[in-house]
Design an enzyme around this catalytic site. Structure first.
Site, PDB file in Angstrom:
ATOM      1  N   SER A 227      -5.502  -4.363  -3.759  1.00  0.00           N
ATOM      2  CA  SER A 227      -4.620  -5.491  -4.055  1.00  0.00           C
ATOM      3  C   SER A 227      -5.015  -6.118  -5.400  1.00  0.00           C
ATOM      4  CB  SER A 227      -4.665  -6.496  -2.895  1.00  0.00           C
ATOM      5  OG  SER A 227      -3.629  -7.422  -2.975  1.00  0.00           O
ATOM      6  N   ASP A 453       4.775  -1.006   0.830  1.00  0.00           N
ATOM      7  CA  ASP A 453       3.882  -2.158   0.635  1.00  0.00           C
ATOM      8  C   ASP A 453       4.698  -3.404   0.309  1.00  0.00           C
ATOM      9  OD1 ASP A 453       1.916  -4.024  -0.352  1.00  0.00           O
ATOM     10  OD2 ASP A 453       0.576  -2.326  -0.675  1.00  0.00           O
ATOM     11  N   HIS A 483       0.187  -3.134   3.677  1.00  0.00           N
ATOM     12  CA  HIS A 483      -0.441  -3.434   2.393  1.00  0.00           C
ATOM     13  C   HIS A 483      -1.653  -2.537   2.217  1.00  0.00           C
ATOM     14  CE1 HIS A 483      -1.388  -5.660  -1.126  1.00  0.00           C
ATOM     15  NE2 HIS A 483      -2.371  -6.379  -0.611  1.00  0.00           N
TER      16      HIS A 483
END
Length: 514
Positions: A227, A453, A483
């Site tokens: 991320s 995602d 994610h």
């Protein structure tokens, strides 16, 4: 209101008030101010601080590896490397395999920005036991986070009020209230954290990682970024291309976007994830309890949110489930397909007037523990984002953009659009419109994009590949949900990542896993 820019964070379990306490394992002072010469004193890990989320000391990994903690000294201001220092909290599990085959340290950043690596690595550590055979698994609380000179803003009771406010104003009075409350929060951050606020940019954290590499005794930085951790990794590669070892970027932040483009991309990403959730629920043999068709599921969710705008329902006493809290809870549940069952149950309950599950999901997003204490993830997230991001958006500008955001997502559009005012009146100017990640001369970086995602949409992976520069990045696509890709436990993804990190085998560009 959760800062919507935080929706690109990894779902973390954190809680509570900030404490600037030192870890049990303190580092020895470096000689002659040379911080690269410091020796880390690794000790058993203490109980996580409230700023890190609280809880208990981390348990050993399934392979028996124990967690150790230490602190590293880093310059408060990297433009004054021999000036004041701060402590950076570290955690590691030493490599378990043949010492002669040990590669070095593998440093993790799990995103946010604002997530505590000291708390998160043990929580996910079992997923990395294969990598632990040849690497010390290492993570850290980035500056401004957890135990590393944490940003302090508001008290727990103030944060309860902050997250209960209406984050999607419908008239001028509500807009004024939102802006006033945002200014109040930002002023509290300046009051309580004035010294650290100018020093929490991603470029500062990247310099901390290069110091960490040297203190850990590694010639190259081997890295696993997830991320926001991919943005941090890209900035590191830009600043120190020759120091990059084997690096993996998973759940990739688009480095070419400004905050507005990022928020709009997230609106589309979360709407896609909600569409996929609705399709999944209604396509099963058993009856979907929250709707007959995908559109019916989404229509009922929209009606729930509209009803909550007018009249909240009981949540976790004494708090009520507001429209904002419900939206936040729905977003949290879309981070992983594993959470979809909780979203279904939470919606069922909410339709019957019980908001507990959706509020629990919202609390998880906000870093609120069951005892009502907050981690500093929101404070750190806003501080880092506002230090990094140059644009400052006005309410009038957001108002003009609402039709575009609503077209991208009827459910999340307003929420993400109004999140753009989070940095208005911030005490520190933002550094740039978007990060520079160009890294000519870097070793290969494996970039993993997930087509489903919600928080870091798939298109960002290709843009990261292009931005890193020709001959640097290799893209791997995972056709999945949630994610990130590696922690989905998809064998194809994990095999490709492990082969690269353990044996240096770069997968063929354009490889697709499903």
């Amino acid at each position: 209101m959760a800062n919507p820019s935080r929706l690109r964070a990894v779902a973390l379990t954190t809680s509570a008030v900030l404490l600037a306490a030192l870890l049990a394992g303190c580092s020895e002072g470096a000689k002659d101010g040379d911080l690269t010469a410091q020796k880390l004193d690794w000790q058993d890990c203490p109980v996580p601080s409230e700023a890190e989320g609280g809880g208990t000391s981390p348990s050993p990994l399934p392979n028996g590896a124990k967690w150790q903690c230490a602190t590293m000294k880093a310059p408060l201001d990297w433009s004054k490397p021999k000036g004041d220092t701060i402590d950076i909290a570290l955690i590691r599990a030493k490599a378990t395999g043949d010492p002669s085959r040990r590669i070095g340290s593998l440093i993790f950043n799990f995103g946010g920005p604002g997530g505590s690596g000291v708390a998160t690595l043990p929580a996910f550590g079992a997923d990395y036991t294969t990598l632990n055979t040849r690497y010390d698994l290492v993570s850290f609380d980035p500056r401004g986070v957890g135990r590393s000179a944490p940003v302090k803003c508001e008290s727990d009771s103030q944060l309860d009020a902050y997250f209960q406010q209406d984050a999607t104003p419908d008239d001028s009075a509500e807009r004024t209230q939102l802006l006033d409350r945002t200014k109040q929060f930002n002023s509290a951050c300046e009051k309580h954290s004035k010294k650290i606020l100018p020093q929490v940019r991603t470029t500062d954290a990247a310099r901390d990682m290069d110091l960490m590499r040297q203190v850990l005794g590694d010639d190259k930085l081997h890295y696993f970024g997830i991320s926001y951790g991919t943005e941090l990794g890209g900035v590191y590669a830009h600043l120190f291309p020759k120091n990059v070892g084997r690096a993996v970027f998973d759940a990739v932040v688009d480095p070419t976007q400004d905050p507005e483009q990022s928020a709009l991309g997230q609106a589309k990403g979360f709407q896609l994830a909600l569409d996929n959730f609705a399709e999944d629920c209604t396509s099963k043999k058993e009856e979907c309890p929250i709707g007959d068709t995908p559109q019916d599921v989404k229509d009922r969710i929209a009606k729930l949110l509209a009803d909550l705008e007018k009249k909240p329902i009981p949540g976790i006493f004494p708090r009520q489930l507001t429209q904002t809290a419900a939206t936040n809870g729905i977003a949290q549940s879309l981070y992983s397909k594993d959470f979809w069952e909780y979203l279904t149950e939470g919606l069922q309950q909410a339709y019957e007037g019980d908001g507990k599950i959706l509020m629990l999901l919202s609390d998880s997003m906000n870093g609120r523990s069951e005892n009502g204490e907050y981690s500093n993830i929101t404070a750190a997230n806003i501080a880092i984002n506002c230090s990094d991001e140059k644009p400052r958006y006005t309410a009038d500008y957001v108002q003009q953009k609402l039709p575009e955001f609503r077209a991208a997502s009827p459910v999340f559009g307003d929420y993400l659009a109004w999140g753009m005012v989070s940095c208005t009146d911030w005490a520190v100017p933002g550094a740039a419109d978007h990060p520079d990640v160009s890294a000519p001369g870097s070793a290969p970086i494996l970039v993993v994009g997930n087509t489903g995602d919600p928080a870091t949409p798939y298109a960002g992976a290709k843009r990261m590949v292009d931005a890193l520069g020709k001959g640097v990045a290799v893209e791997l696509t995972y056709k999945g949900q949630g994610h990130g890709a590696y922690d989905s436990k998809n064998k194809c993804v994990q095999s490709a990542v492990n082969d690269y990190l353990l044996d240096g085998k770069v997968p063929k560009a354009g490889t697709v896993c499903s």
